[in-house]
Design a protein around this motif. Structure first.
Motif, PDB file in Angstrom:
ATOM      1  N   ILE A 211       0.866  -1.187   0.000  1.00 54.91           N
ATOM      2  CA  ILE A 211       0.000   0.000   0.000  1.00 54.91           C
ATOM      3  C   ILE A 211       0.898   1.230   0.000  1.00 54.91           C
ATOM      4  N   ALA A 212       0.714   2.089  -0.985  1.00 53.51           N
ATOM      5  CA  ALA A 212       1.519   3.316  -1.086  1.00 53.51           C
ATOM      6  C   ALA A 212       0.602   4.523  -1.027  1.00 53.51           C
ATOM      7  N   PRO A 213       0.697   5.353   0.036  1.00 57.57           N
ATOM      8  CA  PRO A 213      -0.136   6.569   0.131  1.00 57.57           C
ATOM      9  C   PRO A 213       0.502   7.720  -0.646  1.00 57.57           C
ATOM     10  N   TYR A 214      -0.332   8.505  -1.302  1.00 56.39           N
ATOM     11  CA  TYR A 214       0.114   9.709  -2.005  1.00 56.39           C
ATOM     12  C   TYR A 214      -0.759  10.874  -1.544  1.00 56.39           C
ATOM     13  N   ALA A 215      -0.140  11.882  -0.966  1.00 52.97           N
ATOM     14  CA  ALA A 215      -0.889  13.051  -0.511  1.00 52.97           C
ATOM     15  C   ALA A 215      -1.080  14.019  -1.667  1.00 52.97           C
ATOM     16  N   LYS A 216      -2.315  14.379  -1.934  1.00 52.80           N
ATOM     17  CA  LYS A 216      -2.640  15.372  -2.942  1.00 52.80           C
ATOM     18  C   LYS A 216      -3.282  16.556  -2.221  1.00 52.80           C
ATOM     19  N   THR A 217      -3.494  17.659  -2.935  1.00 57.15           N
ATOM     20  CA  THR A 217      -4.128  18.813  -2.310  1.00 57.15           C
ATOM     21  C   THR A 217      -5.555  18.475  -1.915  1.00 57.15           C
ATOM     22  N   GLY A 218      -5.778  18.331  -0.614  1.00 58.49           N
ATOM     23  CA  GLY A 218      -7.124  18.043  -0.120  1.00 58.49           C
ATOM     24  C   GLY A 218      -7.572  16.601  -0.301  1.00 58.49           C
ATOM     25  N   GLU A 219      -6.688  15.748  -0.793  1.00 58.50           N
ATOM     26  CA  GLU A 219      -7.038  14.351  -1.034  1.00 58.50           C
ATOM     27  C   GLU A 219      -5.882  13.447  -0.599  1.00 58.50           C
ATOM     28  N   VAL A 220      -6.198  12.164  -0.461  1.00 59.69           N
ATOM     29  CA  VAL A 220      -5.167  11.146  -0.244  1.00 59.69           C
ATOM     30  C   VAL A 220      -5.482   9.985  -1.179  1.00 59.69           C
ATOM     31  N   HIS A 221      -4.481   9.569  -1.946  1.00 58.57           N
ATOM     32  CA  HIS A 221      -4.645   8.437  -2.846  1.00 58.57           C
ATOM     33  C   HIS A 221      -3.842   7.252  -2.304  1.00 58.57           C
ATOM     34  N   LEU A 222      -4.450   6.085  -2.322  1.00 54.68           N
ATOM     35  CA  LEU A 222      -3.780   4.853  -1.896  1.00 54.68           C
ATOM     36  C   LEU A 222      -3.654   3.928  -3.103  1.00 54.68           C
ATOM     37  N   ARG A 223      -2.424   3.557  -3.412  1.00 55.21           N
ATOM     38  CA  ARG A 223      -2.211   2.607  -4.501  1.00 55.21           C
ATOM     39  C   ARG A 223      -1.880   1.233  -3.908  1.00 55.21           C
TER      40      ARG A 223
END
Length: 420
Positions: A211-223
């Protein structure tokens, strides 16, 4: 398979351009299951470039280099890489013909008048795989030696990205010993630290899938990425992890589709409910409307957009009461409510999202510091208001405000959809 990225260009070191290539390539490599452990930026200097290439070649299986393939004297990537690997540069007739065609057809320059230094780009390391460049004159190159791979790509993103997607991605994918499958989960309305805290047990136990988290502006994406003998098995490995993440974050997950954006999901919700939208913006100056209209088909749902920066505009266009502005101020919960309600009334839309705030750097006070924002969503007469306090510079505050306005709108649509 492990790899690293090298970006060549003094202009990157000076801050004249943003290194978007590294971001793009990191994401692509993650999809391929290539672990990127190092990012390096090096200027247009032969000695430092050679040292950087040697270090990368010694420790990584795949090295991807962008930049330094142009026709000028300071474009040294190809020459330095060839020298490091002990490869001679030879003329590639196919590339030379493409350069000639490019100048004739696109630049309307006769072959006799092509600057001599451009023919430098037709020289390639002997034995290299040549990647055609449909948007420029510098070809990409793939060099294999001792079970390792060195990939050289031009620096301009409009040249590099299509070359990577069309030629390099399939090449790397084919050479992977296992099939890689990734599933994206996109979350809104929950902060990065909270997301990480809520899945720390899953991350602690992860092996395959990861699981790799990516912080975006106002969001969080999990791959979620799995390796297996085939795609069917990899999907099977990802499925329980995705199911568990869905159970933990519920409605805060707005999509599990790789390319889908928050604004696309909002437009889709409006269209599915046959609702029309208006936006009323002050401090964001149209950023919310721009996000909406970036979605194909937005014309079905967007009726009107107001940018009411002054108090007079708020009164005239959105029917905000003079007394409200005088007593509560332009940046207030009541003003946001009246902006949203007035936007619905004036435009005839079913839903209106309103934004008013202080983006800075000036205009703040002790009671309402810079970053104070009020937003409201009026849905067929029902109004929800949200007060936010953002940190950062002017643009960052406006970006966070826009994303949170989309989240507020999405929440209102989901809430009213349930009522039906």
């Amino acid at each position: 398979m492990d790899g690293e990225l090298i970006s060549v260009g003094t202009e990157i070191l000076l801050g004249n351009i943003t290194n978007t290539n590294a971001t793009f390539l990191s994401e692509m490599c993650a999809r391929l299951g290539i672990s990127i452990y190092y990012h390096t930026v090096v200027g247009d200097n032969e000695g430092r470039l050679r040292e950087t290439l040697k270090q990368a070649w010694a420790r990584s299986q795949v090295v991807i280099v962008t930049g330094g393939l142009g026709p000028t004297q300071d474009d040294l990537t190809k020459e330095t890489a060839a020298s490091m690997l002990g490869c001679k540069l030879v003329e590639d007739g196919h590339t030379k013909k493409r350069i000639e065609t490019f100048f004739k057809e696109y630049l309307k320059i006769d072959s006799k008048k092509i600057p001599e230094n451009n023919w430098k780009q037709a020289l390639v390391p002997k034995g290299a795989k040549v990647i055609d460049n449909d948007n420029g004159t510098a070809p990409g190159l793939i060099l294999e030696q001792n079970g390792k791979t060195l990939i050289l790509l031009p620096g301009p993103p409009n040249e590099m990205k299509p070359m990577f997607q069309e030629a390099v991605y399939p090449y790397l994918h084919k050479n992977q010993p296992e099939v890689i499958y990734s599933q994206m989960v996109k979350i809104c309305g929950v902060g990065e630290s909270q997301v990480e805290n809520d899945i720390k047990d899953l991350i602690r136990k992860q092996k395959n899938p990861t699981i790799a988290p990516y912080a975006k502006t106002g969001e969080v994406h999990l791959r979620i990425t799995a390796k297996a003998k085939d795609e069917k098995e990899a999907k099977k490995l990802c499925k329980p992890i995705v199911r568990e993440i869905k159970a933990r974050f519920g409605k805060n997950i707005y999509t599990t589709e790789e390319e889908k954006t928050l604004e696309e999901t909002v437009v889709e919700l409006l269209a599915n409910q046959n609702l029309t939208l208006a936006t009323a913006e002050s401090c964001t100056g149209g950023m919310l409307a721009a996000r909406i209209v970036s979605v194909p088909g937005a014309s079905r749902i967007l009726k009107e957009s107001f940018v009411t920066y002054s108090d007079r505009a708020k009164r005239k266009r959105l029917l905000v009461k003079k007394g409200t502005l005088a007593k509560e101020g332009a940046v207030s919960s009541k003003t946001a409510k009246e902006m949203a309600k007035g936007g619905c009334f004036t435009s005839g839309a079913d839903v209106c999202v309103a934004i008013t705030g202080i983006a800075g750097p000036d205009g703040g006070s002790k009671e309402k510091p810079v970053g104070t924002v009020f937003m409201a969503c009026c849905y067929q007469g029902d109004i929800n208001v949200k007060e936010c306090h953002f940190a950062g510079d002017r643009n960052k505050i406006r970006e966070y405000t826009t994303v949170n306005a989309l989240i507020l709108l999405r929440d209102a649509l989901l809430q009213n959809f349930k009522k039906k």
